[in-house]
Design a protein around this motif. Structure first.
Motif, PDB file in Angstrom:
ATOM      1  N   GLU A   1      -2.201   8.352  -6.904  1.00 27.42           N
ATOM      2  CA  GLU A   1      -2.674   7.335  -5.964  1.00 27.42           C
ATOM      3  C   GLU A   1      -2.355   7.719  -4.525  1.00 27.42           C
ATOM      4  O   GLU A   1      -3.206   7.587  -3.629  1.00 27.42           O
ATOM      5  N   LEU A   2      -1.138   8.226  -4.287  1.00 27.36           N
ATOM      6  CA  LEU A   2      -0.753   8.593  -2.930  1.00 27.36           C
ATOM      7  C   LEU A   2      -1.531   9.820  -2.455  1.00 27.36           C
ATOM      8  O   LEU A   2      -1.948   9.883  -1.293  1.00 27.36           O
TER       9      LEU A   2
ATOM     10  N   PRO B   1       0.835  -1.205   0.000  1.00 26.80           N
ATOM     11  CA  PRO B   1       0.000   0.000   0.000  1.00 26.80           C
ATOM     12  C   PRO B   1       0.866   1.250   0.000  1.00 26.80           C
ATOM     13  O   PRO B   1       1.967   1.249   0.565  1.00 26.80           O
ATOM     14  N   VAL B   2       0.389   2.327  -0.620  1.00 28.17           N
ATOM     15  CA  VAL B   2       1.190   3.548  -0.718  1.00 28.17           C
ATOM     16  C   VAL B   2       1.164   4.358   0.573  1.00 28.17           C
ATOM     17  O   VAL B   2       1.917   5.326   0.707  1.00 28.17           O
ATOM     18  N   ILE B   3       0.317   3.973   1.495  1.00 32.60           N
ATOM     19  CA  ILE B   3       0.289   4.641   2.793  1.00 32.60           C
ATOM     20  C   ILE B   3       0.002   3.618   3.876  1.00 32.60           C
ATOM     21  O   ILE B   3      -0.778   2.685   3.671  1.00 32.60           O
TER      22      ILE B   3
ATOM     23  N   GLU C   1      -4.529  10.673  -3.284  1.00 35.78           N
ATOM     24  CA  GLU C   1      -5.881  10.216  -2.944  1.00 35.78           C
ATOM     25  C   GLU C   1      -5.867   9.415  -1.652  1.00 35.78           C
ATOM     26  O   GLU C   1      -6.785   9.523  -0.833  1.00 35.78           O
ATOM     27  N   ALA C   2      -4.806   8.642  -1.430  1.00 32.76           N
ATOM     28  CA  ALA C   2      -4.708   7.839  -0.212  1.00 32.76           C
ATOM     29  C   ALA C   2      -4.554   8.726   1.020  1.00 32.76           C
ATOM     30  O   ALA C   2      -5.115   8.432   2.085  1.00 32.76           O
TER      31      ALA C   2
ATOM     32  N   LYS D   1      -9.141  17.549  -2.725  1.00 30.40           N
ATOM     33  CA  LYS D   1      -8.519  16.289  -2.347  1.00 30.40           C
ATOM     34  C   LYS D   1      -6.995  16.399  -2.313  1.00 30.40           C
ATOM     35  O   LYS D   1      -6.312  15.387  -2.226  1.00 30.40           O
TER      36      LYS D   1
ATOM     37  N   GLU E   1      -8.046  10.141   1.766  1.00 24.73           N
ATOM     38  CA  GLU E   1      -8.916   9.116   2.345  1.00 24.73           C
ATOM     39  C   GLU E   1      -8.496   8.774   3.770  1.00 24.73           C
ATOM     40  O   GLU E   1      -9.337   8.592   4.664  1.00 24.73           O
ATOM     41  N   THR E   2      -7.190   8.718   4.003  1.00 21.57           N
ATOM     42  CA  THR E   2      -6.684   8.360   5.327  1.00 21.57           C
ATOM     43  C   THR E   2      -7.083   9.394   6.372  1.00 21.57           C
ATOM     44  O   THR E   2      -7.581   9.041   7.450  1.00 21.57           O
TER      45      THR E   2
END
Length: 265
Positions: free
Chosen positions: A31-32, A4-6, A34-35, A91, A38-39
């Protein structure tokens, strides 16, 4: 299966958030980004988490936007919703971190470059490893910042020093960043996470509603003219302090005195 990227590790009421693209110096791919959003949305919704520590895997904190990814995007500059333009929205990592109501401690373990510098400035407290370095290379890449760096940096270290950094793209060492008042402290690499966790513990020991409330008051006032900020403080404190009883203050005062004795012994 790819990593996972995070990564998120929870220790009591503290969440340790690690950017996990070490082979790319934790560059901010789509991707990171967005992660991260979300995190921090999930952490804000988690009633058990009140403090976050943000750091990077490997030798870097964050090398900024993934220029390799952007370079392969034909709409990277001035396109319709792509590339650099797409990174400045609700975002983006800085806006996302700002939506977390608790303190965010930046554990800056290595280089924080351009977008990574902006990510560091999104934190509330900055603790640096002696290996950390900062750089704003927007002008060298040929783009302008959109996550607040051009305004936050001058307010943190003064307009002249900010111009020196941003108009040269030169690197700033952890020691110099400490001397300039950009960060809270510099520690040995092996002491970085322990120091940040102790700070989180100290923060979690204050009156719970004050942790997020005081942070919000500081941030709101910082964005206002001084006179308006004083009015904001008076209005906010008048409303909040009505619910605090004399007995509670007296009891908490005993705890403060005991803590003072422990910290001076």
């Amino acid at each position: 299966m790819s990593e996972p990227v995070i990564l998120v590790e929870k220790e009591g009421e503290t969440a340790i958030v690690t950017l996990n693209r070490p082979n790319a110096m934790n560059a901010l791919s789509r991707e990171l980004r967005e992660a991260i959003a979300e995190t921090f949305e999930k952490l804000e919704a988690d009633p058990e988490i009140r403090v976050a520590i943000l750091t990077g895997a490997g030798k870097a904190f964050c090398a900024g936007l993934d220029l390799k990814e952007l370079g392969g995007d034909s709409s990277a500059v001035g396109g319709d919703g792509g590339g650099v333009n797409a990174t400045v929205n609700d975002k983006d990592p800085v806006t996302s971190i700002g939506k977390f109501s608790g303190p965010v401690i930046g554990a800056i373990n290595g280089v924080a470059i351009t977008g990574g510098f902006e990510l560091a400035l999104a934190c509330d407290v900055l603790v640096c490893s002696s290996n950390a370095r900062f750089a704003d290379t927007h002008a060298r890449v040929g783009i302008l910042p959109g996550w607040g760096l051009s305004q936050k940096l001058s307010r943190a270290i003064g307009i002249y020093r900010a111009k020196e950094l941003s108009l040269t793209g030169n690197f700033l060492s952890a020691e110099q960043a400490n001397e300039w008042g950009l960060i809270n402290r510099v520690v040995a690499p092996e002491e970085l996470m322990g120091t940040c966790k102790q700070l989180a513990t100290d923060m979690l020991s204050v009156v719970p509603e004050c942790l997020s409330g005081y942070k919000a008051l500081i941030d709101q006032g910082f964005g206002e003219a001084f006179g308006e900020a004083l009015k904001t403080e008076r209005k906010t404190s008048s409303a909040a302090n009505k619910s605090v009883g004399a007995d509670a203050i007296a009891e908490r005062r005993k705890g403060i005195q005991e803590r003072g004795k422990q910290q001076t012994s």
